[in-house]
Enzyme design. Structure first.
Site, PDB file in Angstrom:
ATOM      1  N   SER A 124     -12.344  21.014   7.867  1.00  0.00           N
ATOM      2  CA  SER A 124     -11.144  20.778   8.763  1.00  0.00           C
ATOM      3  C   SER A 124     -11.604  20.035   9.654  1.00  0.00           C
ATOM      4  CB  SER A 124     -10.593  22.448   8.846  1.00  0.00           C
ATOM      5  OG  SER A 124     -10.236  22.999   7.982  1.00  0.00           O
TER       6      SER A 124
HETATM    7  N1  SAH Z   1     -13.995  26.045   5.771  1.00  0.00           N
HETATM    8  C1  SAH Z   1     -14.464  25.145   4.803  1.00  0.00           C
HETATM    9  C2  SAH Z   1     -13.353  24.355   4.768  1.00  0.00           C
HETATM   10  C3  SAH Z   1     -13.093  24.118   3.545  1.00  0.00           C
HETATM   11  S1  SAH Z   1     -12.614  23.296   1.984  1.00  0.00           S
HETATM   12  C4  SAH Z   1     -15.238  24.484   6.022  1.00  0.00           C
HETATM   13  O1  SAH Z   1     -15.644  25.167   7.105  1.00  0.00           O
HETATM   14  O2  SAH Z   1     -16.169  24.176   5.828  1.00  0.00           O
HETATM   15  C5  SAH Z   1     -11.378  24.630   1.058  1.00  0.00           C
HETATM   16  C6  SAH Z   1     -12.651  25.405   0.471  1.00  0.00           C
HETATM   17  O3  SAH Z   1     -12.035  26.325  -0.302  1.00  0.00           O
HETATM   18  C7  SAH Z   1     -13.336  24.029  -0.939  1.00  0.00           C
HETATM   19  O4  SAH Z   1     -14.726  24.365  -0.987  1.00  0.00           O
HETATM   20  C8  SAH Z   1     -12.400  24.759  -2.077  1.00  0.00           C
HETATM   21  O5  SAH Z   1     -13.942  24.858  -3.146  1.00  0.00           O
HETATM   22  C9  SAH Z   1     -12.559  26.497  -2.006  1.00  0.00           C
HETATM   23  N2  SAH Z   1     -11.472  27.315  -2.462  1.00  0.00           N
HETATM   24  C10 SAH Z   1     -10.192  26.999  -3.141  1.00  0.00           C
HETATM   25  N3  SAH Z   1      -9.693  27.759  -3.496  1.00  0.00           N
HETATM   26  C11 SAH Z   1     -10.603  28.853  -3.662  1.00  0.00           C
HETATM   27  C12 SAH Z   1     -11.208  30.432  -4.413  1.00  0.00           C
HETATM   28  N4  SAH Z   1     -10.108  30.854  -4.878  1.00  0.00           N
HETATM   29  N5  SAH Z   1     -11.637  30.998  -4.103  1.00  0.00           N
HETATM   30  C13 SAH Z   1     -12.641  30.934  -2.996  1.00  0.00           C
HETATM   31  N6  SAH Z   1     -12.277  29.216  -2.395  1.00  0.00           N
HETATM   32  C14 SAH Z   1     -11.469  28.009  -2.993  1.00  0.00           C
END
Ligand code: SAH
Length: 248
Positions: A100
Site C-alpha cells: 500500500s
Molecule cells: N500488507 C501488505 C499489503 C498486501 S496486498 C504489505 O504491507 O505489503 C494484499 C495481500 O493480501 C496480497 O499479498 C494478497 O495475496 C493477500 N490476500 C488476498 N486474499 C487473501 C486471503 N483470503 N487471505 C490472506 N491473504 C490474502
C-alpha cells in the site's frame, strides 16, 4: 544600586564544561546521523516521506510516525524498484499484488489506536511492510498470507530485520486464526466484498477491525466490537486488491 551577579571561577568552569558536553553530545548526534545516512542511503527519503505524505495530511500519532521513520520500506519492494519505494503511490511486489501507499499504511495503523503490547491479526502479509510497522510499535503480530511465495519472501525479509514478535501463517485469511483469538485489533489489507463475520467473531470486546470493503468501489471501514454488537464507521474511499478465497 543594581548588583550584577557574575559566576565565580568555579561557576565559569561549570558553564564551560556544560557547553563542551553539549557540543560533544551534539557531535555524537551528528555522528550517529551521518553513520545512519551512510549505512542506509534512503534515510533522508524516508524522513521526507513521513513529513510530506503522512504528517502533512494530518496523521500526528507519534508512535505511528516513529515506526514509519524507522522501517526501511525499500527492503520490502523488489530490488529493481527500490528507488521508488518512498514515493506517494502503492508499489508492485510480485504475483500481481501491491504494497500500500505509505499514507494508507499510516492511516490504517493510526485507526487501530495502538499503545503497544496489543495482539494484532493482519490479513494479507504481502511484502511484510505493514507487519513490520505494527511490530515496531510493540504489537505482537499474527499475519496470514494466501500466496505462499509472498508469505515466504516476507518472512525472510522480516527475519533479516530481526522482527521477533511476528507469527506467520500461509492460508485463507477469511478463516482468521481461531487458535490465537480473540485479538485486540485486526487489520485487513485486501478487500472482501463484505465484512467477514468470522473476523468480527475473533475480535476482543472493545477491539477494532480496520478493513477495506467492496468490489470495485471500496470503503475503508472501522468496525468496533461492543458487548451487544458492533459499530461501523466509514473512513474513506479506497482501492485495494481483492481478498480472494483461492489462488491458482
Ligand atoms: N500488507 C501488505 C499489503 C498486501 S496486498 C504489505 O504491507 O505489503 C494484499 C495481500 O493480501 C496480497 O499479498 C494478497 O495475496 C493477500 N490476500 C488476498 N486474499 C487473501 C486471503 N483470503 N487471505 C490472506 N491473504 C490474502
Amino acid at each position: 544600586m543594581s548588583c550584577k551577579r557574575v559566576p565565580s571561577p568555579i561557576g565559569w568552569a561549570l558553564v564551560l564544561a556544560m557547553l563542551s558536553l553539549a557540543a560533544l553530545s551534539g557531535m555524537a548526534d551528528m555522528a550517529a546521523f551521518a553513520q545512519k545516512l551512510a549505512s542506509d542511503p534512503f534515510t533522508a527519503d524516508r524522513l521526507r516521506m513521513v513529513e510530506t505524505q503522512i504528517f502533512a495530511r494530518g496523521i500526528e500519532e507519534e508512535n505511528v510516525l516513529e515506526a514509519m521513520r524507522s522501517v526501511p520500506r525499500h527492503l520490502f519492494v523488489p530490488e529493481g524498484l527500490r528507488d521508488q519505494a518512498y514515493v506517494d503511490f502503492p508499489q508492485r511486489i510480485g504475483s500481481g499484488q501491491t504494497i500500500s501507499q505509505p499514507y494508507m499504511v499510516a492511516l490504517m495503523t493510526a485507526l487501530l489506536n495502538l499503545e503497544g503490547g496489543e495482539r494484532i491479526l493482519e490479513i494479507g502479509t504481502g511484502s511484510g511492510y505493514q507487519a513490520a510497522v505494527l511490530s515496531k510499535m510493540g504489537a505482537i503480530v499474527y499475519t496470514i498470507e494466501i500466496r505462499e511465495e509472498l508469505g515466504k519472501q516476507a518472512r525472510e525479509t522480516l527475519d533479516r530485520l530481526e522482527h521477533r514478535n511476528i507469527h506467520y501463517r500461509i492460508g485463507d485469511g477469511y478463516q482468521g486464526w481461531p487458535e490465537e483469538a480473540p485479538f485486540d485489533a485486526i487489520v485487513v489489507t485486501a478487500a472482501p466484498p463484505e465484512i467477514p463475520e468470522r473476523l468480527v467473531e475473533q475480535l476482543e470486546v472493545g477491539g477494532r477491525l480496520v478493513i477495506p470493503v467492496g468490489r470495485y468501489f471500496q470503503d475503508l471501514m472501522v468496525v468496533t466490537k461492543r458487548k451487544d454488537g458492533v459499530t461501523k464507521q466509514r473512513v474513506a474511499a479506497v482501492r485495494f486488491v481483492p481478498m480472494v478465497t483461492d489462488v491458482e
